[in-house]
Write a protein that holds these residues in place. Structure first.
Motif, PDB file in Angstrom:
ATOM      1  N   PRO A  51       0.819  -1.213   0.000  1.00 40.32           N
ATOM      2  CA  PRO A  51       0.000   0.000   0.000  1.00 40.32           C
ATOM      3  C   PRO A  51       0.854   1.266   0.000  1.00 40.32           C
ATOM      4  CG  PRO A  51      -0.718  -1.486   1.720  1.00 40.32           C
ATOM      5  CD  PRO A  51       0.513  -2.081   1.139  1.00 40.32           C
ATOM      6  N   ASN A  52       1.960   1.231   0.747  1.00 37.66           N
ATOM      7  CA  ASN A  52       2.791   2.426   0.866  1.00 37.66           C
ATOM      8  C   ASN A  52       3.534   2.721  -0.425  1.00 37.66           C
ATOM      9  OD1 ASN A  52       3.315   0.630   3.712  1.00 37.66           O
ATOM     10  ND2 ASN A  52       2.105   2.509   3.748  1.00 37.66           N
ATOM     11  N   ILE A  53       3.952   1.639  -1.116  1.00 40.20           N
ATOM     12  CA  ILE A  53       4.601   1.841  -2.411  1.00 40.20           C
ATOM     13  C   ILE A  53       3.603   2.496  -3.367  1.00 40.20           C
ATOM     14  CG2 ILE A  53       5.634   0.680  -4.397  1.00 40.20           C
ATOM     15  CD1 ILE A  53       6.654  -1.457  -2.489  1.00 40.20           C
ATOM     16  N   LEU A  54       2.372   1.962  -3.385  1.00 41.70           N
ATOM     17  CA  LEU A  54       1.352   2.522  -4.277  1.00 41.70           C
ATOM     18  C   LEU A  54       1.020   3.956  -3.885  1.00 41.70           C
ATOM     19  CD1 LEU A  54      -1.028  -0.518  -4.811  1.00 41.70           C
ATOM     20  CD2 LEU A  54       0.619   0.462  -6.389  1.00 41.70           C
ATOM     21  N   ASN A  55       0.885   4.207  -2.574  1.00 39.89           N
ATOM     22  CA  ASN A  55       0.556   5.567  -2.140  1.00 39.89           C
ATOM     23  C   ASN A  55       1.620   6.556  -2.592  1.00 39.89           C
ATOM     24  OD1 ASN A  55      -1.788   4.831  -0.876  1.00 39.89           O
ATOM     25  ND2 ASN A  55      -0.799   4.473   1.095  1.00 39.89           N
ATOM     26  N   THR A  56       2.887   6.142  -2.489  1.00 40.82           N
ATOM     27  CA  THR A  56       3.967   7.019  -2.940  1.00 40.82           C
ATOM     28  C   THR A  56       3.795   7.339  -4.416  1.00 40.82           C
ATOM     29  OG1 THR A  56       5.401   5.966  -1.325  1.00 40.82           O
ATOM     30  CG2 THR A  56       6.470   7.300  -2.996  1.00 40.82           C
ATOM     31  N   LEU A  57       3.471   6.278  -5.184  1.00 36.10           N
ATOM     32  CA  LEU A  57       3.254   6.452  -6.619  1.00 36.10           C
ATOM     33  C   LEU A  57       2.072   7.400  -6.868  1.00 36.10           C
ATOM     34  CD1 LEU A  57       4.835   5.024  -8.841  1.00 36.10           C
ATOM     35  CD2 LEU A  57       2.868   3.533  -9.163  1.00 36.10           C
ATOM     36  N   TYR A  58       0.981   7.174  -6.148  1.00 32.52           N
ATOM     37  CA  TYR A  58      -0.214   8.010  -6.321  1.00 32.52           C
ATOM     38  C   TYR A  58       0.100   9.464  -6.050  1.00 32.52           C
ATOM     39  CZ  TYR A  58      -2.935   3.652  -5.952  1.00 32.52           C
ATOM     40  OH  TYR A  58      -3.444   2.407  -6.146  1.00 32.52           O
ATOM     41  N   ILE A  59       0.820   9.693  -4.959  1.00 33.49           N
ATOM     42  CA  ILE A  59       1.038  11.087  -4.564  1.00 33.49           C
ATOM     43  C   ILE A  59       1.975  11.774  -5.555  1.00 33.49           C
ATOM     44  CG2 ILE A  59       3.053  11.135  -3.008  1.00 33.49           C
ATOM     45  CD1 ILE A  59       1.007  12.507  -1.025  1.00 33.49           C
ATOM     46  N   ILE A  60       2.900  10.985  -6.146  1.00 32.02           N
ATOM     47  CA  ILE A  60       3.753  11.560  -7.194  1.00 32.02           C
ATOM     48  C   ILE A  60       2.875  11.984  -8.370  1.00 32.02           C
ATOM     49  CG2 ILE A  60       5.527  11.046  -8.907  1.00 32.02           C
ATOM     50  CD1 ILE A  60       6.825   9.201  -6.890  1.00 32.02           C
ATOM     51  N   ILE A  61       1.958  11.086  -8.770  1.00 33.29           N
ATOM     52  CA  ILE A  61       1.106  11.387  -9.927  1.00 33.29           C
ATOM     53  C   ILE A  61       0.267  12.633  -9.658  1.00 33.29           C
ATOM     54  CG2 ILE A  61      -0.814  10.544 -11.327  1.00 33.29           C
ATOM     55  CD1 ILE A  61       0.265   7.709 -10.821  1.00 33.29           C
ATOM     56  N   VAL A  62      -0.434  12.636  -8.518  1.00 32.41           N
ATOM     57  CA  VAL A  62      -1.331  13.757  -8.214  1.00 32.41           C
ATOM     58  C   VAL A  62      -0.556  15.069  -8.185  1.00 32.41           C
ATOM     59  CG1 VAL A  62      -2.777  14.771  -6.413  1.00 32.41           C
ATOM     60  CG2 VAL A  62      -2.994  12.357  -6.961  1.00 32.41           C
ATOM     61  N   THR A  63       0.566  15.066  -7.448  1.00 33.92           N
ATOM     62  CA  THR A  63       1.328  16.305  -7.315  1.00 33.92           C
ATOM     63  C   THR A  63       1.836  16.782  -8.660  1.00 33.92           C
ATOM     64  OG1 THR A  63       2.046  15.447  -5.190  1.00 33.92           O
ATOM     65  CG2 THR A  63       3.149  17.402  -5.999  1.00 33.92           C
ATOM     66  N   MET A  64       2.425  15.863  -9.436  1.00 33.07           N
ATOM     67  CA  MET A  64       3.040  16.287 -10.692  1.00 33.07           C
ATOM     68  C   MET A  64       1.998  16.776 -11.688  1.00 33.07           C
ATOM     69  SD  MET A  64       6.121  16.145 -10.030  1.00 33.07           S
ATOM     70  CE  MET A  64       6.810  16.579 -11.605  1.00 33.07           C
ATOM     71  N   VAL A  65       0.836  16.104 -11.737  1.00 27.21           N
ATOM     72  CA  VAL A  65      -0.202  16.525 -12.680  1.00 27.21           C
ATOM     73  C   VAL A  65      -0.618  17.965 -12.398  1.00 27.21           C
ATOM     74  CG1 VAL A  65      -2.648  16.216 -13.225  1.00 27.21           C
ATOM     75  CG2 VAL A  65      -1.104  14.273 -13.283  1.00 27.21           C
ATOM     76  N   ILE A  66      -0.671  18.319 -11.106  1.00 29.43           N
ATOM     77  CA  ILE A  66      -1.098  19.683 -10.774  1.00 29.43           C
ATOM     78  C   ILE A  66       0.052  20.672 -10.910  1.00 29.43           C
ATOM     79  CG2 ILE A  66      -2.127  21.138  -9.001  1.00 29.43           C
ATOM     80  CD1 ILE A  66      -3.349  18.589  -7.827  1.00 29.43           C
ATOM     81  N   VAL A  67       1.222  20.289 -10.421  1.00 35.33           N
ATOM     82  CA  VAL A  67       2.282  21.292 -10.295  1.00 35.33           C
ATOM     83  C   VAL A  67       2.980  21.555 -11.628  1.00 35.33           C
ATOM     84  CG1 VAL A  67       4.296  19.863  -9.721  1.00 35.33           C
ATOM     85  CG2 VAL A  67       4.036  22.096  -8.684  1.00 35.33           C
ATOM     86  N   LEU A  68       3.022  20.552 -12.504  1.00 34.36           N
ATOM     87  CA  LEU A  68       3.796  20.724 -13.734  1.00 34.36           C
ATOM     88  C   LEU A  68       3.278  21.872 -14.599  1.00 34.36           C
ATOM     89  CD1 LEU A  68       6.167  19.703 -15.303  1.00 34.36           C
ATOM     90  CD2 LEU A  68       4.712  18.023 -16.404  1.00 34.36           C
ATOM     91  N   PRO A  69       1.962  21.887 -14.961  1.00 43.36           N
ATOM     92  CA  PRO A  69       1.497  23.016 -15.770  1.00 43.36           C
ATOM     93  C   PRO A  69       1.672  24.353 -15.070  1.00 43.36           C
ATOM     94  CG  PRO A  69      -0.316  21.501 -15.265  1.00 43.36           C
ATOM     95  CD  PRO A  69       0.911  20.908 -14.702  1.00 43.36           C
ATOM     96  N   ILE A  70       1.401  24.384 -13.754  1.00 43.92           N
ATOM     97  CA  ILE A  70       1.488  25.660 -13.038  1.00 43.92           C
ATOM     98  C   ILE A  70       2.910  26.193 -13.062  1.00 43.92           C
ATOM     99  CG2 ILE A  70       1.257  26.799 -10.796  1.00 43.92           C
ATOM    100  CD1 ILE A  70      -0.941  24.892 -10.115  1.00 43.92           C
TER     101      ILE A  70
END
Lengths: 269, 344
Positions: A51-70
């Protein structure tokens, strides 16, 4: 004096070798397949970090999707559009301040803003939004630097051919600055993977396996938070060292990638 | 090197002047064609319309990117405003002096008391200790790396520094917890080795990369002529590096130290695992609690709206003020350096 200089340099290298060696020595024997592929269960009394490996992956995806365009947008504004010097210095000053703020403060404010004010549940979404504030300056800075290295003549050539500003940026400037953006992203991912204090109260401590959409709004511990929980609250140091090995391997990988991207940037220009 | 730089600057300046003129004449041509000639009005009108549409098309990305840029400012404002709004009530209720200089923190006692002087002093002592240990080692390594190291060892050290910077703080905490804490316990015959000393050692290691990286950049920027002059006067190379180069790069080195101070005072997770987390007044061999670890350890069980929770926000505010002061010092250092370089 000369000897002292050598000794200090040696200490720095020795520290790293010792740290890596000790972590691998303690962690690798505990890094079993069941640990990596299951979730913790109180019933069976087993521990798994999937679960923790997946959560790390999820949080990378969520953060990058938002922060990259901004952040790329902000960098484009600062280097390509802004004509008001005062505004530029205000924005640059703000990103500098963001770099200096410790992660525990981001955690506090993230909790206040996202879970208390906006009413989000503790989870990957609230954690990701908090990290957006944190890693924004990293990508802005690297993108800005690589935008500045795109020769002026490229832009002038495009303008002379009658291209508009936005068209020029899209087709000429951005592709030439791609390597810098990639480096920024890699560095940002490194920060996200290693972050813990900002996530304690925003992403939470949950050790349960969730799918992506469910994890967004339910308490989910990333690898670093799980390491903290296992090490200091549950006394499972073996598991903690196994997680440390996973984290170190990710760190090594990210460093290698960032180096590679940076070198490519240099040879192409 | 210097003349090259200057011509580069001039060229760039000229370049921008030229493009500016080009743009001006481009705009001017569009308008000059319009007035007077009656036969061309329709065509000019269409042109104008087209230009207008193009202008709107150019405005949209401009506005979007402006918003992106302003978001960073918004984040900073939101962080400051929220910390102040949520930090003030508890300070108001407890009293500023009592809060800052009270020596007893008992947030969950029947008769609670909220004095954060132990936390502030612990953070200050811990950071000072880390600087005392970390700066000499970091600076020496930086001098070796920037001035003396042959290519191969330099590459090894650079990689090591890079990796040290990348290791997550909880991993430092874990290793400290397993190695340092028992070690200190045995060495000093304590009941627990989770002490300020353990935290100082962990912090010293954690600030090494920032100190080395920034110092190396500053040392590498020292003009070669300074060193050559010193060597020509008969100084040995080590003397030159330590007395001339370090002195010439002092403002850069100072900013590396301030950066390290900022990192050390804001670190939470690594030291929560090694410092014992008891709200004592600081002592080298006592279990202590930092400002950051006080927030991290109590926030998860403080009830929403309680004075305890609000007091934790106030600690956050105090920490934020510290960080802002450090940032201010850093900024003046950097500004002082760039203006100093322009003079020389």
């Amino acid at each position: 004096m000369k000897v002292l200089l050598h000794i200090c340099a040696a200490i720095t290298v020795a520290l790293l070798i010792f740290l890596l060696g000790y972590i691998f020595y303690r962690g690798i024997p505990n890094l079993t397949i069941p640990l990596l592929t299951t979730e913790s269960s109180y019933l069976k009394n087993t521990i798994g970090i999937l679960p923790n490996i997946l959560n790390t992956l999820y949080i990378i995806i969520v953060t990058m999707v938002i922060v990259l365009p901004i952040s790329v947008g902000a960098a484009i504004y600062l280097t390509e559009y802004a004509s008001n010097k005062k505004l530029v210095s205000i924005i640059e000053f703000a990103t500098e301040i963001l770099t200096g703020i410790p992660s525990i403060i981001f955690g506090l404010v993230g909790m206040l803003l996202f879970t208390q004010l906006m009413g989000l549940q503790q989870g990957i979404l609230a954690g990701g939004l908090t990290l957006v504030m944190m890693v924004l300056p990293t990508i802005v800075r690297t993108t800005q630097e690589s935008l500045k290295t795109v020769p002026r003549s490229y832009r002038e050539g495009a303008f002379a051919l009658g291209a508009g500003k936005w068209y020029t940026i899209r087709t000429v400037v951005l592709p030439n600055a791609m390597d810098g953006i990639v480096t920024g992203c890699i560095l940002a991912i490194g920060r996200i993977v290693g972050e813990s204090a900002a996530l304690l109260f925003t992403a939470g401590f949950g050790l349960v396996l969730n799918n992506f959409w469910h994890a967004l709004t339910s308490s989910s511990a990333t690898l670093t938070v799980a390491l903290y929980v296992y090490a200091s609250e549950r006394g499972e140091t073996d598991v903690a060292f196994a997680i440390a090995v996973v984290l170190i391997i990710i760190t090594l990988l990210i460093n290698f990638l960032a180096d590679f991207a940076g070198r490519k940037l240099k040879t192409e220009k | 090197m210097k003349p090259g730089q200057i011509t580069g600057k001039c060229l760039r300046g000229k370049e921008s002047m030229v493009t500016g003129e080009l743009q001006k004449s481009k705009g001017g041509a569009g308008f000059r064609g319009m007035p007077g000639r009656a036969g061309n009005t329709a065509a000019a009108f269409a042109d104008q319309k087209k230009a207008k549409r193009k202008k709107v098309g150019e405005m949209i990305p401009r506005v979007i990117f402006l918003i992106c840029g302003l978001l960073a400012v918004t984040f900073v404002l939101a962080i400051s405003v929220y910390l102040i709004i949520s930090g003030i009530p508890a300070i108001h209720e407890i009293g500023l002096v009592k809060f800052l200089f009270g020596t007893k923190w008992a947030s969950t006692a029947a008769n609670p008391s909220f004095g954060i002087l132990p936390f502030i002093l612990t953070s200050v002592y811990g950071t000072a200790g880390a600087v005392v240990i970390g700066v000499p080692i970091g600076l020496m390594t930086a001098v070796y790396l920037a001035k003396m190291a042959p290519t191969k060892p330099a590459a090894v050290i650079r990689t090591a520094v890079q990796l040290l910077a990348g290791i997550p703080s909880v991993v430092y905490g874990l290793v400290g917890m397993i190695i340092l804490v028992p070690g200190i316990q045995n060495l000093f015959h304590l009941s627990s080795g989770a002490t300020l000393l353990a935290a100082i050692i962990v912090l010293a290691i954690m600030i090494l990369p920032s100190i080395i990286n920034v110092s190396v950049t500053a040392l590498e920027a020292v003009p070669k002529e300074y060193e050559e002059a010193s060597i020509a006067l008969g100084a040995t190379d080590v003397e030159t590096y330590l007395k001339v180069s370090v002195k010439a790069a002092r403002s850069g080195i100072a900013s590396s130290i301030v950066l390290g101070v900022g990192r050390a005072i804001g670190e939470a997770m690594a030291i929560i695992m090694v410092s014992g987390n008891v709200a004592n007044m600081p002592g080298l061999l006592k279990s202590v609690r930092f400002m950051t670890t006080a927030i991290a350890s109590e926030m998860s069980y403080a009830a929403v709206g309680s004075l305890q929770r609000n007091a934790l926000f106030s600690i956050g505010l105090v920490l934020f003020v510290f960080i802002m002061l450090i940032n201010g010092v850093l900024n003046t250092l950097i500004k002082g350096r760039s203006s100093g370089e322009n003079e020389s």
